[in-house]
Design an enzyme around this catalytic site. Structure first.
Site, PDB file in Angstrom:
ATOM      1  N   ILE A   1       0.838  -1.205   0.000  1.00  0.00           N
ATOM      2  CA  ILE A   1       0.000   0.000   0.000  1.00  0.00           C
ATOM      3  C   ILE A   1       0.870   1.252   0.000  1.00  0.00           C
ATOM      4  O   ILE A   1       0.611   2.200  -0.749  1.00  0.00           O
ATOM      5  CB  ILE A   1      -0.990  -0.023   1.192  1.00  0.00           C
ATOM      6  CG1 ILE A   1      -1.965  -1.204   1.026  1.00  0.00           C
ATOM      7  CG2 ILE A   1      -1.764   1.287   1.284  1.00  0.00           C
ATOM      8  CD1 ILE A   1      -2.873  -1.469   2.212  1.00  0.00           C
TER       9      ILE A   1
ATOM     10  N   THR B   1      -4.293   5.947   7.046  1.00  0.00           N
ATOM     11  CA  THR B   1      -5.306   5.043   6.470  1.00  0.00           C
ATOM     12  C   THR B   1      -4.965   3.599   6.837  1.00  0.00           C
ATOM     13  O   THR B   1      -5.465   2.678   6.203  1.00  0.00           O
ATOM     14  CB  THR B   1      -5.360   5.188   4.934  1.00  0.00           C
ATOM     15  OG1 THR B   1      -4.047   4.926   4.401  1.00  0.00           O
ATOM     16  CG2 THR B   1      -5.813   6.575   4.510  1.00  0.00           C
ATOM     17  N   ALA B   2      -4.100   3.433   7.848  1.00  0.00           N
ATOM     18  CA  ALA B   2      -3.657   2.077   8.200  1.00  0.00           C
ATOM     19  C   ALA B   2      -4.472   1.561   9.390  1.00  0.00           C
ATOM     20  O   ALA B   2      -5.469   0.846   9.196  1.00  0.00           O
ATOM     21  CB  ALA B   2      -2.166   2.083   8.490  1.00  0.00           C
ATOM     22  N   ARG B   3      -4.061   1.944  10.589  1.00  0.00           N
ATOM     23  CA  ARG B   3      -4.806   1.568  11.781  1.00  0.00           C
ATOM     24  C   ARG B   3      -4.767   2.735  12.758  1.00  0.00           C
ATOM     25  O   ARG B   3      -3.712   3.338  12.984  1.00  0.00           O
ATOM     26  CB  ARG B   3      -4.209   0.324  12.443  1.00  0.00           C
ATOM     27  CG  ARG B   3      -4.548  -0.978  11.744  1.00  0.00           C
ATOM     28  CD  ARG B   3      -6.045  -1.307  11.824  1.00  0.00           C
ATOM     29  NE  ARG B   3      -6.384  -2.585  11.205  1.00  0.00           N
ATOM     30  CZ  ARG B   3      -6.859  -2.731   9.965  1.00  0.00           C
ATOM     31  NH1 ARG B   3      -7.050  -1.674   9.194  1.00  0.00           N
ATOM     32  NH2 ARG B   3      -7.164  -3.929   9.505  1.00  0.00           N
TER      33      ARG B   3
ATOM     34  N   ASP C   1      -8.703   7.941   8.049  1.00  0.00           N
ATOM     35  CA  ASP C   1      -9.749   6.985   7.670  1.00  0.00           C
ATOM     36  C   ASP C   1      -9.925   5.924   8.753  1.00  0.00           C
ATOM     37  O   ASP C   1     -10.830   5.107   8.668  1.00  0.00           O
ATOM     38  CB  ASP C   1      -9.363   6.321   6.336  1.00  0.00           C
ATOM     39  CG  ASP C   1     -10.424   5.354   5.824  1.00  0.00           C
ATOM     40  OD1 ASP C   1     -11.611   5.743   5.790  1.00  0.00           O
ATOM     41  OD2 ASP C   1     -10.077   4.196   5.472  1.00  0.00           O
TER      42      ASP C   1
ATOM     43  N   GLU D   1     -12.251   2.534  17.060  1.00  0.00           N
ATOM     44  CA  GLU D   1     -13.400   2.802  16.194  1.00  0.00           C
ATOM     45  C   GLU D   1     -14.483   1.738  16.402  1.00  0.00           C
ATOM     46  O   GLU D   1     -14.154   0.596  16.708  1.00  0.00           O
ATOM     47  CB  GLU D   1     -12.957   2.860  14.719  1.00  0.00           C
ATOM     48  CG  GLU D   1     -12.311   1.585  14.206  1.00  0.00           C
ATOM     49  CD  GLU D   1     -11.731   1.744  12.798  1.00  0.00           C
ATOM     50  OE1 GLU D   1     -11.060   2.749  12.519  1.00  0.00           O
ATOM     51  OE2 GLU D   1     -11.966   0.836  11.989  1.00  0.00           O
TER      52      GLU D   1
ATOM     53  N   HIS E   1     -13.430   4.619   8.061  1.00  0.00           N
ATOM     54  CA  HIS E   1     -12.724   3.382   7.674  1.00  0.00           C
ATOM     55  C   HIS E   1     -13.297   2.790   6.385  1.00  0.00           C
ATOM     56  O   HIS E   1     -13.873   1.700   6.382  1.00  0.00           O
ATOM     57  CB  HIS E   1     -12.789   2.341   8.808  1.00  0.00           C
ATOM     58  CG  HIS E   1     -11.758   1.261   8.668  1.00  0.00           C
ATOM     59  ND1 HIS E   1     -11.246   0.565   9.727  1.00  0.00           N
ATOM     60  CD2 HIS E   1     -11.116   0.754   7.569  1.00  0.00           C
ATOM     61  CE1 HIS E   1     -10.358  -0.324   9.300  1.00  0.00           C
ATOM     62  NE2 HIS E   1     -10.267  -0.233   7.987  1.00  0.00           N
TER      63      HIS E   1
ATOM     64  N   GLY F   1     -11.413   2.677   3.376  1.00  0.00           N
ATOM     65  CA  GLY F   1     -10.324   2.529   2.406  1.00  0.00           C
ATOM     66  C   GLY F   1     -10.577   1.453   1.370  1.00  0.00           C
ATOM     67  O   GLY F   1     -10.259   1.623   0.193  1.00  0.00           O
ATOM     68  N   SER F   2     -11.139   0.340   1.782  1.00  0.00           N
ATOM     69  CA  SER F   2     -11.344  -0.761   0.829  1.00  0.00           C
ATOM     70  C   SER F   2     -12.769  -0.800   0.284  1.00  0.00           C
ATOM     71  O   SER F   2     -13.147  -1.760  -0.396  1.00  0.00           O
ATOM     72  CB  SER F   2     -11.021  -2.092   1.514  1.00  0.00           C
ATOM     73  OG  SER F   2     -11.907  -2.321   2.597  1.00  0.00           O
TER      74      SER F   2
HETATM   75  C1  DGY Z   1      -8.183  -4.301   6.103  1.00  0.00           C
HETATM   76  O1  DGY Z   1      -8.443  -5.154   5.247  1.00  0.00           O
HETATM   77  O2  DGY Z   1      -7.333  -4.497   6.968  1.00  0.00           O
HETATM   78  C2  DGY Z   1      -8.913  -3.041   6.037  1.00  0.00           C
HETATM   79  O3  DGY Z   1      -8.599  -2.171   7.049  1.00  0.00           O
HETATM   80  C3  DGY Z   1     -10.393  -3.253   5.942  1.00  0.00           C
HETATM   81  O4  DGY Z   1     -10.756  -2.359   4.961  1.00  0.00           O
END
Ligand code: DGY
Length: 325
Positions: free
Chosen positions: A161, A239-241, A265, A270, A288, A290-291
Site C-alpha cells: 500500500i 489510512t492504516a490503523r 480513515d 473505532e 474506515h 479505504g477498501s
Molecule cells: C483491512 O483489510 O485491513 C482493512 O482495514 C479493511 O478495509
C-alpha cells in the site's frame, strides 16, 4: 439438515456475490442482519463449525480463541490487517489464520490520496460552508490550504500500500521519503529517499502518511514527541490503523496549529472515535472506508473464500496463511 459440506460461520454480512459463493460451497451460516458477535456469542455460535469467516473489527482475542469449539480449524479474515485475531493463540489451538493481501492495495492507496488532498485543501470546511448555506461567494483569501505539488511526502511502511501511495503521489510531483524495516530494491524504490531511522525521516515530511500495520512497535507511534519533529504546518494522514496515532497528541497539534491538518480513515477504538475530533475544522475524517469499493470488497471476499476452500475442501494450506512470528 446437514449437507455433508464443511460448515462455515460468517460473522458479518458480506457482499452478495461473496455470500452466494460461500453458501454454494459450504454449509454456511450467514449473518444477513450484520449482528455483531461478542466473544462469548461467537464461541457459542461456532459450535460444530469448521471455519469462521470474520472481518476487521471482530475481536478474536486469546480468550475467545482459547474457548472456541474444537471443530474450528480455520479463521479466514476478510481483511489484510489481522491484528484483531490473536494469531499466536490460534497457533496454540492448531487453528489456521488467513487474510486477504494485495486485493485492497489500490483502493486503500486511493483513499490515502483522498485523505491527503481533503486535509491539505480543507475539503471538510468547504463542504460544511456550502451545506450550511454559508458560502457568500469566491474571495481571494477563502479557505487557502496547503499546496501539495512538489512537497515532501514521508511514508511510514513501504509495503504494497505504501508503494501504491508513492506511485500516486509521484503524479503530484511529490518527493517521496520512506521508512521501512528493509530498504526496497531500486526498481521499487523509484528514487524515493530511504530513512533507516523513521524518527530521522520526520523533519523531511511536509506530509506524513501512515501505511504501517498495527503492532506493539507502532502503537501510538505518532505521539507528541514525533509530531514535534515534523515541520511546522505538516499534514498527517492515516489510512492504516487508528492505534498507530496518539489521538490526544494529534488533536492538540491540530488545535494549536502545529499541524495544518490531518486526513484520517481509521481510528483507535473505532467506531467510538476520540470526541476531540468532532468539530475540528482541520480534520478530514472518513469512517474506515479505504477498501470500500464494490470491486475491492468482492475481491476481498473471494480471496477469503480461496483460503477457506483450499483448506476445508482440498486439505491444502491456505494460500494467505498468516504466519506466527
Ligand atoms: C483491512 O483489510 O485491513 C482493512 O482495514 C479493511 O478495509
Amino acid at each position: 439438515m446437514t449437507t455433508g459440506k464443511p460448515r462455515v460461520l460468517a460473522t458479518r454480512h458480506f457482499p452478495a456475490d461473496v455470500e452466494a459463493r460461500l453458501a454454494a460451497n459450504f454449509d454456511a451460516l450467514l449473518n444477513p442482519d450484520d449482528r455483531i458477535y461478542d466473544g462469548p456469542a461467537l464461541v457459542k455460535a461456532a459450535a460444530g463449525f469448521d471455519g469462521i469467516m470474520c472481518a476487521a473489527g471482530d475481536a478474536l482475542t486469546a480468550a475467545t480463541i482459547a474457548a472456541l469449539p474444537s471443530s474450528v480449524r480455520i479463521i479466514a479474515t476478510f481483511s489484510v490487517g489481522y491484528e484483531h485475531v490473536d494469531v499466536a493463540a490460534a497457533a496454540r489451538r492448531g487453528i489456521a489464520v488467513s487474510n486477504t493481501p494485495d486485493v485492497l492495495t489500490d483502493a486503500t492507496a486511493d483513499i490515502t490520496l483522498l485523505c491527503l488532498l481533503g486535509a491539505a485543501r480543507r475539503a471538510y470546511e468547504g463542504m460544511t460552508m456550502l451545506q450550511n448555506h454559508g458560502w457568500t461567494g469566491w474571495t481571494p483569501t477563502q479557505l487557502m490550504g496547503v499546496h501539495v505539488t512538489g512537497k515532501r511526502l514521508g511514508i511510514l511502511g513501504m509495503g504494497r500500500i505504501g508503494q501504491a501511495v508513492a506511485d500516486r503521489a509521484r503524479a503530484f510531483r511529490m518527493q517521496i521519503h520512506y521508512s521501512n524495516r528493509t530498504r526496497l530494491p531500486a526498481a521499487l524504490e523509484k528514487g524515493a529517499v530511504f530513512h533507516p531511522d523513521a524518527d530521522a525521516m520526520l523533519p523531511h515530511c511536509d506530509f506524513l502518511s501512515i501505511n504501517a500495520p498495527m503492532t506493539p512497535a507502532t502503537r501510538k507511534w505518532v505521539n507528541a514527541e514525533r509530531i514535534a519533529r515534523l515541520p511546522q504546518g505538516a499534514v498527517v494522514v492515516n489510512t492504516a490503523r487508528g492505534g498507530v496515532v496518539d489521538d490526544e497528541a494529534l488533536i492538540a497539534a491540530l488545535k494549536s496549529g502545529r499541524l495544518a491538518a490531518a486526513g484520517l480513515d481509521v481510528f483507535d477504538g473505532e467506531p467510538r472515535i476520540h470526541a476531540g475530533y468532532y468539530g475540528l475544522p482541520n480534520a478530514f475524517l472518513l469512517p474506515h472506508m479505504g477498501s470500500a469499493t464494490v470491486e475491492t470488497r468482492n475481491a476481498m471476499g473471494f480471496r477469503a473464500l480461496d483460503n477457506l476452500e483450499a483448506f476445508l475442501l482440498r486439505s491444502e494450506s491456505p494460500p494467505d496463511l498468516v504466519k506466527t512470528s
